[in-house]
Structures are given as structure tokens and as C-alpha cells.
Enzyme design. Sequence first.
Site, mmCIF file in Angstrom:
data_model
loop_
_atom_site.group_PDB
_atom_site.id
_atom_site.type_symbol
_atom_site.label_atom_id
_atom_site.label_comp_id
_atom_site.label_asym_id
_atom_site.label_seq_id
_atom_site.Cartn_x
_atom_site.Cartn_y
_atom_site.Cartn_z
ATOM 1 N N LYS A 119 4.706 8.680 -12.772
ATOM 2 C CA LYS A 119 3.623 9.544 -12.294
ATOM 3 C C LYS A 119 4.217 10.894 -11.898
ATOM 4 O O LYS A 119 5.180 10.945 -11.113
ATOM 5 C CB LYS A 119 2.981 8.861 -11.075
ATOM 6 C CG LYS A 119 1.529 9.183 -10.850
ATOM 7 C CD LYS A 119 1.008 8.231 -9.773
ATOM 8 C CE LYS A 119 -0.374 8.581 -9.324
ATOM 9 N NZ LYS A 119 -0.784 7.742 -8.195
HETATM 10 O O1 G3P Z 1 -5.060 7.161 -6.417
HETATM 11 C C1 G3P Z 1 -4.936 8.249 -5.553
HETATM 12 C C2 G3P Z 1 -5.212 7.828 -4.170
HETATM 13 O O2 G3P Z 1 -4.175 7.049 -3.662
HETATM 14 C C3 G3P Z 1 -5.575 8.925 -3.263
HETATM 15 O O3 G3P Z 1 -6.596 8.432 -2.509
HETATM 16 O O4 G3P Z 1 -8.112 8.284 -0.617
HETATM 17 O O5 G3P Z 1 -5.823 9.326 -0.340
HETATM 18 O O6 G3P Z 1 -7.606 10.512 -1.593
HETATM 19 P P1 G3P Z 1 -7.054 9.182 -1.198
#
Ligand code: G3P
Length: 217
Positions: free
Chosen positions: A83
Site C-alpha cells: 500500500k
Molecule cells: O481503510 C482506510 C481506513 O482505515 C480509514 O478509516 O475511519 O480512519 O477514516 P477511517
Amino acid sequence: MKFFVDTADTTAIAELNDLGMVDGVTTNPSIIAKSGRDILEVTKEICDIVDGPVSAEVVSTDADGMIAEGRKLAKIADNITVKVPLTWDGLKACKVLTSEGTMVNVTLCFSANQALLAAKAGATFISPFIGRLDDINLDGMELIEDIRTVYDNYGFETQILAASIRSANHMSDCAKIGADVATAPPAVIKAMANHVLTDKGLAAFLADIEKANIKIV
Ligand code: G3P
């Protein structure tokens, strides 16, 4: 739509995997930090549990550093997806790593233009972040639609991996739009099973079972 689980919690991954709910796993530096475990060790354990792609994120910000880290991560297992962030250096790293046969997930995507560049650089997956756009009063789901249109217009094979998913509704909205993959925390995937009418209907059945003393085994 494929389901990826956005976590490094191996117990939760194994539980969902046994149910056939896991087509892959995504992690990022915040998720690894939350696990409190060594990145190489926990990533290897995840790769041993699931057959599908397991995203492990680089921590360098320059292309050479990302490429070196990506090569090291790729050695963990055949199902590793490296990634990289959607920066100019990240796109360079994407191009090199994909040309070496490594799957690459380009992350932190917030526009259709960024998604177009990632596809041109040969990304296996593009990760648009829905929740973080919603957080700033933009429409994360509109971005998924835009990328779907752009990719379909030109037949790009890069898979749309909808990320930053915060609710069960996000999952069905992504499926309606035609995202290839949605990655969500285990709690969101489990919440997809919930419906108030299911609970109400079951309570009524249970009351009748008790009244009529129905037994099967
Ligand atoms: O897949 C990306 C994720 O881990 C980010 O999620 O909720 O931190 O925006 P969030």
C-alpha cells in the site's frame, strides 16, 4: 462486491474468515499501531489466515524508500499487496512495484483525478476514503460513483476498493454503485446483519414457541 476487513485483529479476521466474509484484509500504520504488534509479524499471521490480498502500507515518503519497503513487505507472502500513498512518489513506487509483479493498493485517494493517475500507474487497487470526505461535508459516495464512471469509460482494470467505511449503509451504497471491493472494520460488517424487524419478528416467534412448547431436538 468483495469484502476486505480493515483491521489487524487476527481473532476478528479469523472469525469472519470462517464465515466466508473475508476476501482480503487492509491495514495501515494507524491500524498496526493500534494492534501494538510488530508490522512484519502481524502481517505474516494475517497472510496465513486469509487467502486473498492483504494490504501492508509503506512508511517512507520518497519513492526509493517506498520501493525498498515494498520489496521487503512483498517477501512476507504471495498475497501481500503493498500500500502506497497517493503522492507523486507513491505513483512512482506503484509503477515500479507493479512492473515487478507485486500487487499495489494506492491509498488516501480523495479525487477522481488521483484515481485516474493511479490507474495509469498500474495500481491493482485504488482506495478512495468515503468517511473522511463525509467528515468535511463532502460526499464520499459521489467519489465512488465518479471513479466508477471514469474507470468504466476507459476499461481500466484497477479495482475500486472503497475505504474509510463507517456504516452498514456505506456497504450497500458501495455495492449499488459497483465498487469492486469495500473494506470495513469487523463491527461494520457485523452490523450489516442487524434489522429491528428481524429482532421483533424473532421475539414474537420465541413467545409462540414457548406458549406451544415447540421442540425440535
Ligand atoms: O481503510 C482506510 C481506513 O482505515 C480509514 O478509516 O475511519 O480512519 O477514516 P477511517
